[in-house]
Scaffold this motif. Structure first.
Motif, PDB file in Angstrom:
ATOM      1  N   LYS A 103       4.703  28.722  20.102  1.00 37.43           N
ATOM      2  CA  LYS A 103       5.741  28.045  20.875  1.00 37.43           C
ATOM      3  C   LYS A 103       6.780  29.074  21.314  1.00 37.43           C
ATOM      4  O   LYS A 103       6.979  30.085  20.648  1.00 37.43           O
ATOM      5  N   PRO A 104       7.442  28.825  22.464  1.00 37.46           N
ATOM      6  CA  PRO A 104       8.506  29.747  22.869  1.00 37.46           C
ATOM      7  C   PRO A 104       9.550  29.873  21.766  1.00 37.46           C
ATOM      8  O   PRO A 104       9.971  28.886  21.166  1.00 37.46           O
ATOM      9  N   THR A 105       9.925  31.092  21.456  1.00 36.76           N
ATOM     10  CA  THR A 105      10.859  31.306  20.357  1.00 36.76           C
ATOM     11  C   THR A 105      11.681  32.549  20.612  1.00 36.76           C
ATOM     12  O   THR A 105      11.265  33.441  21.335  1.00 36.76           O
ATOM     13  N   ARG A 106      12.848  32.584  20.008  1.00 39.95           N
ATOM     14  CA  ARG A 106      13.665  33.793  20.035  1.00 39.95           C
ATOM     15  C   ARG A 106      13.621  34.475  18.668  1.00 39.95           C
ATOM     16  O   ARG A 106      14.528  35.216  18.294  1.00 39.95           O
ATOM     17  N   ALA A 107      12.531  34.220  17.935  1.00 41.29           N
ATOM     18  CA  ALA A 107      12.396  34.739  16.574  1.00 41.29           C
ATOM     19  C   ALA A 107      12.436  36.254  16.553  1.00 41.29           C
ATOM     20  O   ALA A 107      11.747  36.914  17.326  1.00 41.29           O
ATOM     21  N   THR A 108      13.244  36.795  15.659  1.00 42.52           N
ATOM     22  CA  THR A 108      13.263  38.241  15.438  1.00 42.52           C
ATOM     23  C   THR A 108      13.151  38.579  13.951  1.00 42.52           C
ATOM     24  O   THR A 108      12.769  39.684  13.610  1.00 42.52           O
ATOM     25  N   LYS A 109      13.481  37.620  13.061  1.00 44.03           N
ATOM     26  CA  LYS A 109      13.493  37.891  11.624  1.00 44.03           C
ATOM     27  C   LYS A 109      12.313  37.193  10.969  1.00 44.03           C
ATOM     28  O   LYS A 109      12.162  35.976  11.053  1.00 44.03           O
ATOM     29  N   LEU A 135      12.872  42.385   8.966  1.00 43.69           N
ATOM     30  CA  LEU A 135      12.508  41.514   7.846  1.00 43.69           C
ATOM     31  C   LEU A 135      13.702  40.639   7.499  1.00 43.69           C
ATOM     32  O   LEU A 135      14.826  41.124   7.358  1.00 43.69           O
ATOM     33  N   ALA A 136      13.470  39.353   7.381  1.00 44.73           N
ATOM     34  CA  ALA A 136      14.558  38.430   7.052  1.00 44.73           C
ATOM     35  C   ALA A 136      15.076  38.694   5.641  1.00 44.73           C
ATOM     36  O   ALA A 136      14.293  38.897   4.701  1.00 44.73           O
ATOM     37  N   SER A 185      18.761  34.341   1.835  1.00 43.36           N
ATOM     38  CA  SER A 185      20.100  33.994   1.369  1.00 43.36           C
ATOM     39  C   SER A 185      20.054  33.517  -0.079  1.00 43.36           C
ATOM     40  O   SER A 185      18.990  33.122  -0.588  1.00 43.36           O
ATOM     41  N   PRO A 186      21.188  33.544  -0.772  1.00 43.78           N
ATOM     42  CA  PRO A 186      21.215  33.020  -2.145  1.00 43.78           C
ATOM     43  C   PRO A 186      20.738  31.579  -2.231  1.00 43.78           C
ATOM     44  O   PRO A 186      20.067  31.197  -3.208  1.00 43.78           O
ATOM     45  N   ALA A 187      21.064  30.765  -1.222  1.00 41.55           N
ATOM     46  CA  ALA A 187      20.639  29.366  -1.239  1.00 41.55           C
ATOM     47  C   ALA A 187      19.117  29.259  -1.157  1.00 41.55           C
ATOM     48  O   ALA A 187      18.492  28.435  -1.853  1.00 41.55           O
ATOM     49  N   THR A 188      18.498  30.081  -0.302  1.00 39.15           N
ATOM     50  CA  THR A 188      17.039  30.053  -0.181  1.00 39.15           C
ATOM     51  C   THR A 188      16.384  30.533  -1.471  1.00 39.15           C
ATOM     52  O   THR A 188      15.385  29.962  -1.935  1.00 39.15           O
ATOM     53  N   ALA A 191      14.870  27.566   6.034  1.00 42.38           N
ATOM     54  CA  ALA A 191      15.917  28.567   5.816  1.00 42.38           C
ATOM     55  C   ALA A 191      16.475  29.041   7.166  1.00 42.38           C
ATOM     56  O   ALA A 191      15.716  29.446   8.049  1.00 42.38           O
ATOM     57  N   GLU A 192      17.798  29.012   7.311  1.00 47.65           N
ATOM     58  CA  GLU A 192      18.422  29.412   8.571  1.00 47.65           C
ATOM     59  C   GLU A 192      18.221  30.886   8.876  1.00 47.65           C
ATOM     60  O   GLU A 192      18.190  31.291  10.034  1.00 47.65           O
TER      61      GLU A 192
END
Length: 899
Positions: A297-303, A328-329, A332-335, A372-373
């Protein structure tokens, strides 16, 4: 560039083969066999005066004897017969031909001209399209057309492949067929006498049966046509390219740093990127990339997050990702806490290694990562184990991905045990790969393709809106130099041009003798820099022609005499005009960068940015871009270099003023647009720090040759079309071509329309237009489209947008489709008429055949308005839409009262 009659090339109803034969291994034999076996449903008519039949089909002695007019002629005969055969086919009514014969360009024909020239004369007389010469032919499997002498046929599919190499065409067919890869079109360009990349990109870009376009490029001939067609096609579907000949050595003798660094391959890379295409480097990568782009799908994914059951393969993926510039992403502590709760044990970092995991454990981890954001995309990896089922894990992954509607990639490592699992993933439309490296490269294809697409659709603010260069002053410097026969400007002359375009420079004085240099140093005071002044010396440091930090007049005179000795020893033939003397620039901590321009033989002027200094070629940290530039494109150019990381600041060094750097790039872009005589330019070094930029040295080469606007690969903003007009109420408006930075005001403009006007313009009620659509309306290719907007103009300051008229031309410039819209509260002001008249005059001036438009039948005011301008009603497109047209080759109709 044209798509005229290409339908006869790719969708013929009948085919004639001139030179058809049954002689073993002859081209005419293979072409007939391929046509007969391809399943083509129309007549296949062999032409051979010596045989009654070829391949079991009745043969004809010549073109005139054919029972029907062939849509397509395939010529396999001797080179000296080709022009005559084209003439006969054209006279009979054939509109397309494939020339498989080679050697036409180098073989003399009639009137001392080549056979190639005579062939094209005949083709143009009859409006014929020619593929070749020296073409392997083409295939369109969907209609059973195999008009080629390839050794095997192409499978049907939705990929179009276009190649300048016939040998590569055969290799691709051999490579693709066992893998089940099919094609909508398979085309060998040959020598591109007529049909070229631009024509095919236009045709295939709007072909509904083609999902993606794949190009093998050796050279480009028509830069503007290629760039316009490529940008148009890339807006509709993925366009991927392999560029051959990447190691050209033609730049070694360049007279500037920029000329040396801007090699052929770097320029092609910049052009393909600017066109929104994705460059790949081999066939495996090409077909992997197109599969990834079509399934994702179209994405702006970089991480990227990596989820794996094996630490080794996870580390391999991460190493490759970092090596090729991926990100590499960072979890976060929450994740991390959610993963701790969901999993009994895991690696506590990215890559997320979950051990001998079954499908349930994979899904628990995947669900956390997809929510995860900080994670843009996930690569799921699996190595086969005795404790788990590869297929069961794949089935679970498929369910999770569909539930989240997420972008993921998979890598099931191995062969026999994981083959069925990969098949399940592929059938579910999830990209899957055999190795960690292939998976990571596929992810970067997505990143790079989206980045290139953004270059087509960005809506940057224009920093040059409030800047007016002193173009007349710069032009005077150039004209004065040319009048005296100089093509290399002196350093003070070059700096005068930079100053005219708002780039800060160090004040520089000329001394003819060492004594005069000493006197100037005394007047300047403090430490100075001394440089040799000679048009024959490209790089002054290389011959001892630069002395820095000279503390006083005595040292300057001594250094000047020594400099003359050194230069005379190393370049005795150089003509010395004297010296330049300038105050030493004290910018502690400033980075030395370079901004340059060179003129590429294919794509015209290009701009280079990189790390500067005397070792610029050794460091080789530079990036190339095509003008015109705006702030976003300039920033993208800067961040493709390693020195950009230094410019962001480190340790106790503050960040450099990136806006000042980008603005300088834009100003240089504007300079080479305004002064076409400039063919080469170096600013090196250009100091850059938190205070801005400062040019310490500059070199400019000019030519007296007149270069028009077509020298640019991308047509720049046509400022000459700006015009100030008065409305009937006395208000002054500026009518000008639209610019990308008009998007915000265009949103406001559309928001002020009544629902009825919105329906009339867009043929339906629409809310706020999305960024992608509004960017498409404001960032146009001036070579094919035009949009004039009217803005309030008060004391030189532009206000809100009041109206817009636009046309989009077909590649042949035969028809331009128009749309016009005036703010709802301005009806009756005369603005609509002024905008339409401006567009009509523009289209007539560029040779457009007719302007057409579609209007709702209940939009009676618009119908009456365009009819007053000479438009005629042609036909009903649908029940409530009528098409109107204005023939620009005829006289205009009567003028009605202003609306």
């Amino acid at each position: 560039m044209s798509v005229r009659n290409l339908n006869f090339l790719f969708r013929p109803k009948s085919v004639a083969v001139i030179g058809a034969t049954e002689r073993e291994k002859a081209v005419g034999t293979i072409v007939m066999r391929n046509l007969m076996q391809g399943g083509f449903s129309g007549p296949i008519m062999p032409i051979n005066p010596k045989q009654q039949a070829v391949a079991g089909v009745l043969a004809y002695p010549d073109v005139d004897s054919l029972p029907v007019v062939p849509d397509l002629g395939v010529i396999c005969g001797p080179a000296d017969e080709v022009p005559q055969q084209i003439e006969r086919l054209g006279a009979r009514g054939t509109r397309a031909a494939i020339i498989m014969t080679g050697g036409l360009s180098t073989t003399p024909g009639l009137n001392g001209r080549s056979l190639h020239a005579n062939m094209m004369d005949a083709a143009r007389r009859h409006g014929m399209r020619v593929l070749g010469s020296d073409s392997l032919g083409l295939m369109v499997p969907a209609v059973g057309l195999n008009a080629s002498y390839a050794h095997q046929s192409a499978l049907p599919g939705r990929l179009a492949f276009v190649s300048q190499s016939g040998a590569l065409c055969n290799a691709v067919l051999d490579w693709a067929r066992p893998k089940g890869i099919g094609f909508s079109h398979f085309i060998s360009l040959g020598e591109s006498a007529d049909v070229d990349f631009g024509d095919l990109l236009d045709y295939l870009g709007s072909d509904p049966s083609t999902r993606a376009i794949l190009l093998y490029i050796e050279s480009i001939r028509q830069r503007r046509n290629f760039m316009s067609a490529a940008r148009a096609a890339a807006r509709n579907k993925p366009v991927l390219a392999i560029k051959a000949g990447r190691r050209a050595e033609g730049a070694k003798a360049a007279a500037s740093h920029t000329g040396a660094l801007a090699g052929t391959d770097a320029v092609y890379d910049a052009a393909l990127r600017r066109a929104g295409m994705l460059r790949v480097y081999d066939l495996d990568e090409m077909f992997t990339a197109v599969e990834t782009l079509s399934r994702s799908k179209p994405t702006r994914a970089t991480k990227l997050a990596v989820l794996t059951n094996g630490g080794g393969i996870g580390v391999m993926a991460v190493d490759e990702l970092i090596e090729i510039g991926g990100e590499l992403a960072e979890l976060s502590p929450a994740t991390i806490e959610k993963l701790n709760t969901a999993l009994p044990s895991w690696s506590r970092s990215n890559p997320v290694q979950i051990g001998n995991a079954d499908g349930d454990r994979y899904i628990k981890a995947l669900d956390v990562l997809l929510e995860a954001e900080e994670v843009d995309s996930v690569l799921i990896m699996h190595a086969p184990t005795a404790l788990t089922s590869a297929s069961e894990i794949a089935e679970q992954v498929i369910k999770s991905v569909k539930a989240h509607r997420a972008n993921v990639m998979t890598c099931w490592v191995g062969q026999e045990q994981v083959g069925p699992a990969r098949r399940l993933l592929r059938e579910a439309g999830i990209p899957t790969f055999e190795t960690p490296g292939a998976a990571v490269h596929a992810f970067m294809h997505l990143v790079n393709y989206r980045r290139n697409q953004d270059m087509l659709m960005e809506t940057p603010a224009s920093a040059l809106a409030d800047f007016t260069p002193e173009t007349a002053n710069a032009r005077l410097v150039v004209e004065t130099a040319l009048a005296t026969g100089n093509t290399i400007l002196s350093e003070p002359e070059a700096k005068a041009i930079l100053t005219a375009y708002g780039i800060p420079t160090v004040e520089t004085h000329i001394a003819r003798t060492p004594a005069e240099a000493s006197r100037l140093a005394s007047e300047i005071g403090g430490a100075v820099a001394l440089k040799i002044l000679s048009a024959d010396i490209a790089h002054k440091s290389d011959v001892g022609g630069v002395m820095l930090n000279l503390p006083g007049p005595f040292e300057v005179e001594k250094a000047a005499n020594l400099m003359l000795e050194k230069v005379a020893g190393k370049m005795p033939e150089a003509q010395i005009q004297g010296f330049t003397v300038q105050r030493m620039a004290r910018r502690p901590g400033a980075q030395e960068i370079i901004i340059g321009v060179t003129t590429d033989p294919i794509f015209g002027p290009v701009i280079m940015f990189g790390q500067g200094g005397v070792a610029v070629e050794v460091i080789n940290d530079s990036a190339i871009g095509l003008p015109p530039l705006n702030m976003t494109l300039a920033r993208e150019l800067v961040f493709r270099t390693r020195v950009s990381k230094l410019l962001l600041g480190y340790r106790d060094r503050p960040a450099a003023d990136l806006d000042a750097i980008c603005l300088s790039l834009m100003k240089i872009s504007q300079l080479i647009i305004d002064i076409p005589e400039i063919v080469e330019l170096d600013i090196n070094p250009l100091f850059a720090d938190a205070e801005g930029v400062l040019a310490l040295d500059a070199r400019i080469r000019i030519t007296a040759t007149a270069f028009g606007p077509d020298r640019m690969a991308i047509r720049p903003y046509p400022k000459s079309l700006e015009e100030t007009l008065l409305l009937t109420d006395g208000r002054e408006v500026l009518v000008r071509p639209i610019r990308p930075e008009d998007e915000p005001s265009h949103h406001v403009f559309v928001s002020k329309q009544t629902p009825e006007d919105i329906r009339f313009r867009f043929f339906g009620l629409v809310g706020e237009l999305p960024h992608s659509e509004m960017a498409r309306l404001t960032q146009i290719d001036y070579d094919r489209e035009m949009a004039f907007i009217a803005v309030l103009h008060d004391d030189g300051v532009e206000g809100e947008t009041l109206g817009v008229v636009r046309t989009v031309s077909d590649p042949d410039n035969e028809r331009a489709e128009f749309a016009v819209m005036v703010r709802s509260d301005l009806k009756g002001s005369g603005l609509g008429r002024k905008l339409m008249m401006k567009m009509i005059d523009y289209c007539r001036a560029r040779g457009t055949g007719q302007i057409v438009g579609q209007i709702l039948t209940d939009n009676t005011r618009m119908l009456k308005f365009v009819e007053s301008l000479g438009f005629k009603r042609l036909r009903y497109v649908e029940g409530d839409i009528i098409e109107v047209a204005l023939d620009l080759r005829a006289t205009m109709g009567p003028q009605a009262e202003a609306t």
